[in-house]
Design an enzyme around this catalytic site. Structure first.
Site, mmCIF file in Angstrom:
data_model
loop_
_atom_site.group_PDB
_atom_site.id
_atom_site.type_symbol
_atom_site.label_atom_id
_atom_site.label_comp_id
_atom_site.label_asym_id
_atom_site.label_seq_id
_atom_site.Cartn_x
_atom_site.Cartn_y
_atom_site.Cartn_z
ATOM 1 N N GLU A 1 -1.845 5.968 -8.836
ATOM 2 C CA GLU A 1 -2.617 6.951 -8.196
ATOM 3 C C GLU A 1 -2.638 8.287 -9.119
ATOM 4 O O GLU A 1 -1.416 8.564 -9.144
ATOM 5 C CB GLU A 1 -2.205 7.339 -6.666
ATOM 6 C CG GLU A 1 -3.279 8.266 -6.106
ATOM 7 C CD GLU A 1 -2.980 8.500 -4.675
ATOM 8 O OE1 GLU A 1 -2.774 7.351 -4.171
ATOM 9 O OE2 GLU A 1 -3.379 9.377 -3.962
ATOM 10 N N HIS B 1 -9.400 4.689 -1.735
ATOM 11 C CA HIS B 1 -8.902 4.766 -0.496
ATOM 12 C C HIS B 1 -9.918 5.515 0.365
ATOM 13 O O HIS B 1 -10.698 6.231 0.083
ATOM 14 C CB HIS B 1 -7.640 5.513 -0.719
ATOM 15 C CG HIS B 1 -6.738 4.905 -1.470
ATOM 16 N ND1 HIS B 1 -5.109 4.312 -0.903
ATOM 17 C CD2 HIS B 1 -6.662 4.062 -2.657
ATOM 18 C CE1 HIS B 1 -4.527 3.768 -1.607
ATOM 19 N NE2 HIS B 1 -5.287 3.563 -2.687
ATOM 20 N N GLY B 2 -9.735 5.340 1.514
ATOM 21 C CA GLY B 2 -10.450 6.032 2.806
ATOM 22 C C GLY B 2 -11.524 5.359 2.963
ATOM 23 O O GLY B 2 -12.678 5.873 3.496
ATOM 24 N N GLY B 3 -11.968 4.056 2.798
ATOM 25 C CA GLY B 3 -12.967 3.495 2.998
ATOM 26 C C GLY B 3 -13.738 3.500 4.398
ATOM 27 O O GLY B 3 -14.880 3.298 4.808
ATOM 28 N N HIS C 1 -8.480 9.883 3.290
ATOM 29 C CA HIS C 1 -7.696 9.067 4.492
ATOM 30 C C HIS C 1 -8.345 9.485 5.842
ATOM 31 O O HIS C 1 -8.514 10.402 6.290
ATOM 32 C CB HIS C 1 -6.316 9.075 4.400
ATOM 33 C CG HIS C 1 -5.479 8.281 3.291
ATOM 34 N ND1 HIS C 1 -4.758 9.091 2.714
ATOM 35 C CD2 HIS C 1 -5.770 7.269 2.524
ATOM 36 C CE1 HIS C 1 -4.317 8.454 1.419
ATOM 37 N NE2 HIS C 1 -4.854 7.141 1.426
ATOM 38 N N ASP D 1 0.791 -1.221 0.004
ATOM 39 C CA ASP D 1 0.008 -0.105 -0.007
ATOM 40 C C ASP D 1 0.989 1.169 -0.060
ATOM 41 O O ASP D 1 1.913 1.340 0.653
ATOM 42 C CB ASP D 1 -0.991 -0.194 1.356
ATOM 43 C CG ASP D 1 -1.838 0.939 1.281
ATOM 44 O OD1 ASP D 1 -2.245 1.488 0.345
ATOM 45 O OD2 ASP D 1 -2.176 1.397 2.464
ATOM 46 N N HIS D 2 0.613 2.204 -0.909
ATOM 47 C CA HIS D 2 1.346 3.616 -0.982
ATOM 48 C C HIS D 2 2.959 3.486 -0.840
ATOM 49 O O HIS D 2 3.503 3.916 -0.115
ATOM 50 C CB HIS D 2 1.141 4.537 0.290
ATOM 51 C CG HIS D 2 -0.415 5.163 0.008
ATOM 52 N ND1 HIS D 2 -0.711 5.993 -0.839
ATOM 53 C CD2 HIS D 2 -1.561 4.671 0.651
ATOM 54 C CE1 HIS D 2 -2.039 6.286 -0.747
ATOM 55 N NE2 HIS D 2 -2.628 5.369 0.122
ATOM 56 N N ASN E 1 -10.118 0.361 0.193
ATOM 57 C CA ASN E 1 -9.079 0.441 1.173
ATOM 58 C C ASN E 1 -9.847 0.697 2.349
ATOM 59 O O ASN E 1 -10.438 1.798 2.625
ATOM 60 C CB ASN E 1 -7.811 1.310 1.049
ATOM 61 C CG ASN E 1 -6.710 0.911 -0.115
ATOM 62 O OD1 ASN E 1 -7.321 -0.160 -0.937
ATOM 63 N ND2 ASN E 1 -5.729 1.575 -0.160
ATOM 64 N N VAL E 2 -9.337 -0.170 3.286
ATOM 65 C CA VAL E 2 -10.002 0.047 4.870
ATOM 66 C C VAL E 2 -8.718 -0.344 5.863
ATOM 67 O O VAL E 2 -8.075 -1.387 5.874
ATOM 68 C CB VAL E 2 -10.967 -0.912 5.072
ATOM 69 C CG1 VAL E 2 -11.460 -0.612 6.415
ATOM 70 C CG2 VAL E 2 -12.168 -0.708 4.066
HETATM 71 ZN ZN ZN Z 1 -4.434 5.226 0.840
#
Ligand code: ZN
Length: 278
Positions: free
Chosen positions: A133, A204-206, A177, A82-83, A226-227
């Site tokens: 992204e 992202h930011g779920g 996020h 991730d990231h 994403n969570v």
């Molecule tokens: Zn993220």
């Protein structure tokens, strides 16, 4: 089963009209909780770790822990970086046999983002799925916030995806996020981005989005959500409650197992909210 490629998770979710949750791990309790929930619901899933969260162990430890637990399960799961904000992070995750990679050069100029992401594509080869992204998602991720948050420009999407050759595109369309009280998906913008993208989208930011919005994402070309904050909060809260209830508690295993249950509950709920048909 062994870890599968991110390609397999994308393909199966796309075929079945599902959205894969992508859950961040840091330690064994989180990993066990995620996979317990995945087994209950049977939806293909990403387990992921960001470079900011390998300080406790390292990419190899994370791989070993996830792969060992997954050997007992029949649900396809990919292990995702991730990231990945640097090519060094991408290299480290690939060396540890991760099966899916995110390159995040979204804070660079468009041209630099393309160049860095395309380099990550070369490093991954065709077997490893690549997420890139475009537009910079705001809010704090592990106390790191981008200097500038910006929304994804639909006019740049087709060129970016073609030039990079990514398999998934992370977009900034009102998602933030962490627990941002005003995070809301702009579905008109999401639709325009989707129309321009040859590959499925990632949100992202779920943790911070309303459940009603999460349940609609499958219809907008989203394949991965994403969570992270929800899981971290569940674990820290579980330990905190145990201590508050009894400051003399000394059964670490019981407190750890309670944390696993709390995390599994959160993960199962998120998967079901993302996939109302499951
Ligand atoms: Zn993220």
């Amino acid at each position: 089963m062994p870890l599968v490629s991110g390609h397999d998770v994308i393909r199966e979710c796309t075929d079945r009209g599902l959205v894969a949750g992508a859950f961040n791990t840091t330690n064994i309790e989180t990993t066990m909780g995620i996979i317990d929930a995945v087994e209950r619901v049977g939806v293909p899933t990403f387990i992921q770790v960001a470079p900011t969260n390998v300080a406790l162990s390292g990419y190899e430890y994370i791989f070993d822990m996830v792969a060992r637990r997954l050997a007992e399960t029949a649900v396809p799961v990919a292990l995702h970086l991730d990231h990945g904000k640097s090519l060094d992070a991408v290299e480290s995750a690939l060396a540890a046999d991760f099966t899916s990679i995110m390159i995040d050069a979204s804070e660079e100029s468009f041209e630099e983002n393309v160049a860095t992401s395309a380099r990550a594509r070369e490093m991954c080869g065709s077997a490893i799925a690549l997420e890139a992204e475009l537009g910079s998602i705001g809010g704090k991720e592990d106390d790191v916030a981008p200097e500038y948050a910006s929304t994804t420009d639909p006019a740049q999407v087709a060129d970016f995806v073609t030039a990079v050759g990514c398999d998934m595109l992370a977009v900034s369309v009102g998602n933030v996020h962490g627990y941002a009280p005003n995070a809301r998906i702009d579905f008109d913008l999401l639709e325009r981005v989707r129309a321009a993208s040859a590959v499925p989208l990632v949100i992202h930011g779920g943790s911070g989005l309303p459940e009603e919005q999460l349940g609609r994402l499958a219809a907008f070309g989203v394949v991965k959500v994403n969570v992270a904050s929800d899981l971290r909060n569940a674990m820290i809260r579980s330990f905190g409650e145990a201590y508050a209830a009894n400051p003399n508690e000394n059964s670490l295993i019981r407190v750890s197992l309670d944390a696993v249950s709390a995390i599994a509950e959160v993960v199962e709920r998120r998967i079901r909210v993302l996939n109302p048909s499951v």
